[in-house]
Scaffold this motif. Structure first.
Motif, short mmCIF file in Angstrom:
data_model
loop_
_atom_site.label_atom_id
_atom_site.label_comp_id
_atom_site.label_asym_id
_atom_site.label_seq_id
_atom_site.Cartn_x
_atom_site.Cartn_y
_atom_site.Cartn_z
N THR A 105 -41.33 21.80 -3.67
CA THR A 105 -41.76 21.33 -2.22
C THR A 105 -40.55 21.65 -1.46
O THR A 105 -40.82 21.76 -0.01
CB THR A 105 -42.02 19.65 -2.50
OG1 THR A 105 -43.04 19.78 -3.58
CG2 THR A 105 -42.43 18.95 -1.31
N CYS A 106 -39.31 21.39 -1.89
CA CYS A 106 -38.25 21.50 -0.95
C CYS A 106 -37.82 22.96 -0.38
O CYS A 106 -37.75 23.06 0.76
CB CYS A 106 -36.83 21.02 -1.72
SG CYS A 106 -36.72 19.28 -1.91
N VAL A 107 -38.40 23.90 -1.37
CA VAL A 107 -38.28 25.12 -0.88
C VAL A 107 -39.42 25.82 0.10
O VAL A 107 -38.82 26.43 1.15
CB VAL A 107 -38.26 26.11 -2.39
CG1 VAL A 107 -38.59 27.50 -1.97
CG2 VAL A 107 -37.04 26.01 -2.79
N HIS A 108 -40.47 25.39 -0.29
CA HIS A 108 -41.64 25.93 0.58
C HIS A 108 -41.76 25.18 1.85
O HIS A 108 -42.24 25.38 2.90
CB HIS A 108 -42.73 25.82 0.04
CG HIS A 108 -43.05 26.59 -1.43
ND1 HIS A 108 -42.70 27.71 -1.20
CD2 HIS A 108 -43.11 26.35 -2.63
CE1 HIS A 108 -42.88 28.57 -2.21
NE2 HIS A 108 -43.07 27.56 -3.35
N ARG A 109 -41.45 23.75 1.72
CA ARG A 109 -41.62 22.95 3.11
C ARG A 109 -40.37 23.14 4.27
O ARG A 109 -40.39 23.01 5.12
CB ARG A 109 -41.72 21.54 2.53
CG ARG A 109 -41.92 20.52 3.83
CD ARG A 109 -42.36 18.93 3.34
NE ARG A 109 -43.52 19.22 2.70
CZ ARG A 109 -44.26 18.19 1.92
NH1 ARG A 109 -43.56 16.82 2.17
NH2 ARG A 109 -45.34 18.13 1.18
N TYR A 110 -39.12 23.04 3.42
CA TYR A 110 -37.92 23.15 4.47
C TYR A 110 -37.19 24.32 4.50
O TYR A 110 -36.59 24.96 5.26
CB TYR A 110 -37.11 21.88 4.13
CG TYR A 110 -37.93 20.63 4.21
CD1 TYR A 110 -38.12 19.93 5.26
CD2 TYR A 110 -38.22 19.80 2.87
CE1 TYR A 110 -38.55 18.60 5.51
CE2 TYR A 110 -38.84 18.73 3.03
CZ TYR A 110 -39.13 18.18 4.21
OH TYR A 110 -39.91 16.84 4.35
N LEU A 111 -36.86 24.97 3.06
CA LEU A 111 -35.77 25.79 3.05
C LEU A 111 -36.57 27.05 3.52
O LEU A 111 -35.60 28.02 4.44
CB LEU A 111 -35.34 26.03 1.67
CG LEU A 111 -34.57 24.85 0.98
CD1 LEU A 111 -34.23 25.09 -0.60
CD2 LEU A 111 -33.04 25.00 1.62
N ILE A 112 -37.36 27.81 3.01
CA ILE A 112 -38.03 29.02 3.49
C ILE A 112 -38.34 28.90 4.98
O ILE A 112 -38.13 29.85 5.76
CB ILE A 112 -39.38 29.49 2.58
CG1 ILE A 112 -38.89 29.70 1.26
CG2 ILE A 112 -40.10 30.44 3.56
CD1 ILE A 112 -40.02 30.36 0.51
N PRO A 113 -39.06 27.92 5.63
CA PRO A 113 -39.07 28.05 7.03
C PRO A 113 -37.90 27.89 7.79
O PRO A 113 -37.87 28.52 8.88
CB PRO A 113 -40.00 26.61 7.45
CG PRO A 113 -40.68 26.20 5.87
CD PRO A 113 -39.68 26.77 5.20
N LEU A 174 -31.85 18.24 -0.50
CA LEU A 174 -32.34 19.73 0.24
C LEU A 174 -30.59 20.72 0.00
O LEU A 174 -30.99 21.82 -0.51
CB LEU A 174 -32.61 19.70 1.62
CG LEU A 174 -33.88 18.94 1.85
CD1 LEU A 174 -34.23 19.06 3.40
CD2 LEU A 174 -35.02 19.79 1.12
N HIS A 175 -29.82 20.13 0.34
CA HIS A 175 -28.48 21.04 0.47
C HIS A 175 -28.09 21.34 -1.05
O HIS A 175 -27.96 22.28 -1.65
CB HIS A 175 -27.54 20.29 0.95
CG HIS A 175 -26.11 20.75 0.84
ND1 HIS A 175 -25.02 20.56 0.07
CD2 HIS A 175 -25.59 22.13 1.28
CE1 HIS A 175 -24.17 21.21 -0.04
NE2 HIS A 175 -24.31 22.18 0.96
N SER A 176 -28.37 20.42 -2.10
CA SER A 176 -28.31 20.68 -3.41
C SER A 176 -29.11 21.62 -4.27
O SER A 176 -28.95 22.46 -4.88
CB SER A 176 -28.37 19.30 -4.35
OG SER A 176 -29.52 18.91 -4.29
N VAL A 177 -30.53 21.66 -3.70
CA VAL A 177 -31.35 22.88 -4.33
C VAL A 177 -31.04 24.11 -3.61
O VAL A 177 -30.86 24.83 -4.49
CB VAL A 177 -32.80 22.46 -3.60
CG1 VAL A 177 -33.58 23.46 -4.00
CG2 VAL A 177 -33.37 21.18 -4.45
#
Length: 435
Positions: A105-113, A174-177
């Motif tokens: 969820t973190c990757v697709h919702r925040y990191l990739i965008p 998010l930063h830790s992911v």
């Protein structure tokens, strides 16, 4: 005969292994040399600059890193491509299913965008810091078009922003992911260093929780009497076990004669496997704890009740050794425990709290009784005592204040006593007789 002074700068001879530097037809300077590559091999790299000095400096830096054992980056894709690969091929084998779902969820919702289009090898600490600052100040209703999907818009579409910002705890997560993904890229020699480690997000304030007081705990236990899962709630409040650890208990884990319980597993609901028995949260969570006499008595009564339910169910009984089951012998869904807990709180007239706050209540009440922090750490199954000290810092501060106040009272009382003794040595005036 030509001398080195007369030789053109582009024709100067360099030592073996230093690479070559020459000027291209487009007036740029190009430097090339061999550096260390993944797999303990060597690869020829090329760097460019507007001047000979600039190109030579870039090549020298690459060769110096190679001599220190840092391989040249091999990743040519974007951050988004690597995060997708990391989730599907690495994280899925090292994380629990629920944790992997949160990471995805973190990757697709925040990191990739936010960072997905950047080249993995060109990602800098400045890019990460800028992305985090943007998340910190941007309304999520506007960014993720949440308001557009509502039946009645109340943010952007309504003309007034609600300023739904991410919490500092979410930003740290998010930063830790991202840091975990880039750390694996370093181990695979895709990038030379983890630039996310150079970004400091700060230490977020711990999440506030409202544990039960001693009076509220007694009131809650009084309300649970007569409930078929009274032993579960009493065990939760006396030992601080997690919800999954309580539901994962087997009768073989309990030694009612010795008064101990072995915590070996946890019961969780996953999206793929449904109710699944998993190992404990951490290695330190696998522990053996002592059970109080009240819990032993409740567990014995619960076992007798379970035997009656088994006889009543007959062939429909599906018991597999769990201590706490449904009336048909099946494992209890954690959601149903939460629902029953909320109902009991309402019935007892207490404020609504999370089930996990029973665990906090146990630790808080033990601290207030003067129990050592290391004993509480072993009971709760924390990985190290620093976690216990951090989570319950507010309780320790209150106890420190009480101790200081008690010391101040003792010192003032002693000073008053000494003053009274010194005054009693002198005879008071006869005219000032005071009763």
């Amino acid at each position: 005969m030509t001398t080195p002074r007369d030789t053109s700068p582009s024709r100067r001879t360099r030592a073996n292994g230093d690479g070559t530097v020459y000027q291209r037809k487009d007036s740029r300077w190009e430097a090339a040399g061999y550096v260390l590559a993944p797999g303990n091999t060597r690869r020829r790299v090329r760097v460019y600059g507007t001047t000979r000095k600039e190109a030579l400096a870039k090549l020298t830096e690459r060769i110096a890193n190679s001599n220190r054992g840092l391989p040249v980056p091999s990743a040519q894709g974007t951050v988004g491509a690597y995060l997708t690969y990391w989730l599907a091929n690495v994280a899925v084998h090292h994380l629990r299913e629920n944790t992997h779902t949160r990471y995805a969820t973190c990757v697709h919702r925040y990191l990739i965008p936010g960072l997905g289009k950047k080249k993995l090898t060109k990602l800098t600490a400045k890019d990460i810091r800028t992305w985090l600052n943007q998340l910190r100040t941007t309304c999520q209703c506007c960014t993720r078009s949440i308001d557009a999907r509502r039946d009645q818009p109340r943010c952007c579409a309504a003309g007034q922003c609600c300023h739904k910002l991410l919490s500092p705890l979410t930003l740290t997560y998010l930063h830790s992911v991202l840091k975990s993904a880039l750390e694996h890229a370093v181990r695979e020699e895709e990038i030379p260093r983890n630039v996310a480690r150079n970004v400091r997000t700060g230490t977020p304030r711990p999440r506030r929780f409202e544990p039960l007081t001693a009076d509220e705990a007694r009131q809650f236990l009084s309300t649970t009497r007569g409930h078929r899962l009274h032993a579960l709630f009493e065990l939760a409040l006396h030992t601080g076990l997690r919800k999954g650890e309580l539901l994962g208990l087997h009768w073989e884990d309990l030694d009612l004669d010795a008064g101990t319980a072995a915590i070996r597993r946890t019961l969780q609901r996953t999206s793929a496997g449904g109710l699944t028995t998993l190992p404990t949260k951490t290695r330190a969570s696998e522990r053996r704890i002592a059970l109080p006499s009240r819990c032993l008595h409740s567990l014995k009564l619960h076992r007798e009740q379970q035997q009656r339910e088994r006889e009543a169910a007959g062939t429909t009984w599906q018991h597999d050794g769990h201590v706490f089951t449904t009336v048909q012998g099946k494992p209890i869904d954690p959601t149903n425990i939460t629902r029953a807990f909320t109902t009991l709180l309402r019935k007892a007239g207490l404020r609504r709290i999370r089930f996990h706050d029973l665990r906090h209540s146990t630790a808080t009440l033990l601290l207030e009784q003067g129990v050592e922090l290391v004993v509480i750490k072993e009971l709760l199954g924390h990985a190290h005592i620093g976690i216990t000290a951090t989570v319950y810092a507010h309780v320790r501060l209150r106890l420190q204040r009480d101790a200081i106040e008690a010391l101040g009272t003792a010192l003032v009382g002693r000073e008053t006593t000494e003053t009274a003794r010194s005054d009693s040595d002198e005879r008071p005036p006869c005219a000032s007789l005071v009763r």
